[in-house]
Design an enzyme around this catalytic site. Sequence first.
Site, PDB file in Angstrom:
ATOM      1  N   SER A 126      32.036  41.608  -8.065  1.00 13.95           N
ATOM      2  CA  SER A 126      31.024  42.876  -8.126  1.00 13.95           C
ATOM      3  C   SER A 126      30.826  43.280  -9.718  1.00 13.95           C
ATOM      4  O   SER A 126      31.964  42.741 -10.413  1.00 13.95           O
ATOM      5  CB  SER A 126      31.714  44.085  -7.476  1.00 13.95           C
ATOM      6  OG  SER A 126      30.913  44.933  -7.864  1.00 13.95           O
ATOM      7  N   SER A 127      29.478  43.568  -9.913  1.00 11.42           N
ATOM      8  CA  SER A 127      29.542  44.020 -11.316  1.00 11.42           C
ATOM      9  C   SER A 127      29.791  45.335 -11.595  1.00 11.42           C
ATOM     10  O   SER A 127      30.003  45.894 -12.930  1.00 11.42           O
ATOM     11  CB  SER A 127      27.803  43.912 -11.788  1.00 11.42           C
ATOM     12  OG  SER A 127      27.411  44.519 -10.836  1.00 11.42           O
ATOM     13  N   SER A 166       1.001  -1.187   0.151  1.00 13.30           N
ATOM     14  CA  SER A 166      -0.122  -0.097  -0.025  1.00 13.30           C
ATOM     15  C   SER A 166       0.878   1.182   0.107  1.00 13.30           C
ATOM     16  O   SER A 166       2.012   1.179   0.720  1.00 13.30           O
ATOM     17  CB  SER A 166      -0.872   0.083   1.263  1.00 13.30           C
ATOM     18  OG  SER A 166      -1.426   1.187   1.537  1.00 13.30           O
ATOM     19  N   THR A 167       0.345   2.319  -0.557  1.00 15.03           N
ATOM     20  CA  THR A 167       1.141   3.901  -0.437  1.00 15.03           C
ATOM     21  C   THR A 167       1.592   3.935   1.151  1.00 15.03           C
ATOM     22  O   THR A 167       2.581   4.459   1.556  1.00 15.03           O
ATOM     23  CB  THR A 167       0.269   4.678  -1.018  1.00 15.03           C
ATOM     24  OG1 THR A 167      -0.078   4.387  -2.358  1.00 15.03           O
ATOM     25  CG2 THR A 167       0.924   6.212  -0.320  1.00 15.03           C
ATOM     26  N   THR A 176      35.325  38.058  21.978  1.00 17.73           N
ATOM     27  CA  THR A 176      34.454  37.647  22.576  1.00 17.73           C
ATOM     28  C   THR A 176      33.280  38.782  22.641  1.00 17.73           C
ATOM     29  O   THR A 176      33.827  39.867  22.847  1.00 17.73           O
ATOM     30  CB  THR A 176      34.134  37.090  24.054  1.00 17.73           C
ATOM     31  OG1 THR A 176      34.911  38.079  24.787  1.00 17.73           O
ATOM     32  CG2 THR A 176      35.091  35.761  24.023  1.00 17.73           C
ATOM     33  N   HIS A 177      31.884  38.934  22.360  1.00 18.38           N
ATOM     34  CA  HIS A 177      31.001  39.911  21.962  1.00 18.38           C
ATOM     35  C   HIS A 177      31.560  40.823  20.697  1.00 18.38           C
ATOM     36  O   HIS A 177      31.247  42.059  20.700  1.00 18.38           O
ATOM     37  CB  HIS A 177      30.931  40.772  23.233  1.00 18.38           C
ATOM     38  CG  HIS A 177      30.350  39.888  24.535  1.00 18.38           C
ATOM     39  ND1 HIS A 177      29.213  39.874  24.860  1.00 18.38           N
ATOM     40  CD2 HIS A 177      30.912  39.221  25.435  1.00 18.38           C
ATOM     41  CE1 HIS A 177      28.960  39.102  25.852  1.00 18.38           C
ATOM     42  NE2 HIS A 177      30.095  38.618  26.162  1.00 18.38           N
TER      43      HIS A 177
END
Length: 469
Positions: A321-322, A142-143, A190-191
């Site tokens: 970048s373009s 069965s499914t 840290t921070h």
Amino acid sequence: MTENTDFRIERDSMGDRQIPSSAYYGIQTLRAIENFQISGIKPLPTYVDACLIIKKATATVNGELGCIPQEISEAIIQAANEILAGNLRDQFVVDVYQAGAGTSHHMNVNEVLANRALEILGDEKGNYKRVSPNDHVNYGQSTNDVIPTAIRVGGLLALTHTLQPALEKAIASLENKAVEFQDIVKSGRTHLQDAVPVRLGENFRAWAQILSEHQNRIYTASGDLMALGLGGSAAGTGMNTHPQYRARVVEVIAQFLESPLEPAPHLMAAMQSMAPFVNVSGALRNLAQDLVKISHDLRLMDSGPKTGLKEIQLPPVQPGSSIMPGKYNPVMAEMTSMVCFQVMGYDSAIALAAQAGQLELNVMMPLIGYNLIHSIEILGNTITALTERCIAGITADKQRCLVYAEGSLALVTALNTHIGYLNAAAVAKESLETGKPLRQIVLERGLMSEAELAIVLNLEQMSAIVPLA
């Protein structure tokens, strides 16, 4: 009057339909194509493979047990093998967003196998009186038990072939960089503020350890995928199956996958609960969250080249970048974060779908299956790309790292046990206000001697990890 050879007529309980003669799918697939023009996303190849492995195993066992004729069993097995080898892959066409539980995709698989089996037997596609998608390919199934089994098998395939090898390579590459950069001292942060010195190599070793722990978590969670509920049939009772079928079919799939699979202890539970998939998805989300952190760290440490940290250089792999010439961006790390965000979204969708089952079935399985297997595979592919096109080619600016380390106010931390926290804080404050080096202020205040400072402010010693007792 000439007969039209561009299509064949197939019939189901709802009536007759024309099916393109070249198609290996049948009438139920056609109805699903018409009903579910939703996303254009077709089933993942790995998910198709999982279904084919199941159908190959069921045909093998049902042939052995005399439930279907041996010649039909062999034809279905041959058809499955051909498709697993790469043939007819374009015949699996049902949108991911489809009938609940996955019936549409399941019948797509059954019809393709039946029609290819008919050709193997020298018959014509659509002659379901000889080979039926329901009565032969789907005998005893069965499914409702095939699809949750396919999600398990597909998940295991994706983990084995994609994610686990990717993690192995990433961990090894990070360990190599840890050795390469072990003698480079840099400022900790840290921070996002100055902190005590650390070794650049230990940054990479920490990331390797993080990924290794995630690898173990995912491996543990994947154990939930190894109990298969195949044999439960429509509602978990095993209706219309041979008494020996349940154990034997799992044994055959285990042989195919070379994996220690076993029958689920309770077939109804295996059909109703999506907990195994939620568990694996949660482990993937956990990995994705730390991968975002690592990719962001790489971008910060590479920021610049003139106005950022630029402690490391990620390999430039394409112009960035373009409009700005000569610009290179940390594109592999950026891509990694985007994929991880998608995995986190998939995990949320899986959690919502998993709680949406009712009574004997969860009909949201198509969404769960797609999201889980896709998460595994895009994470694996992403980690491989990040390893090969970024981590393996990272270089370090040793001098820049050293300048930051020597200029960090957090070096004053090493003075705490010698001059006290308050004296050390006063020294740090004066250094920040005047720009004087910490060493000079300590000497001017007579808090320590030159010889004492040389020992205490030794960056090599300060950045070394204290060993376990």
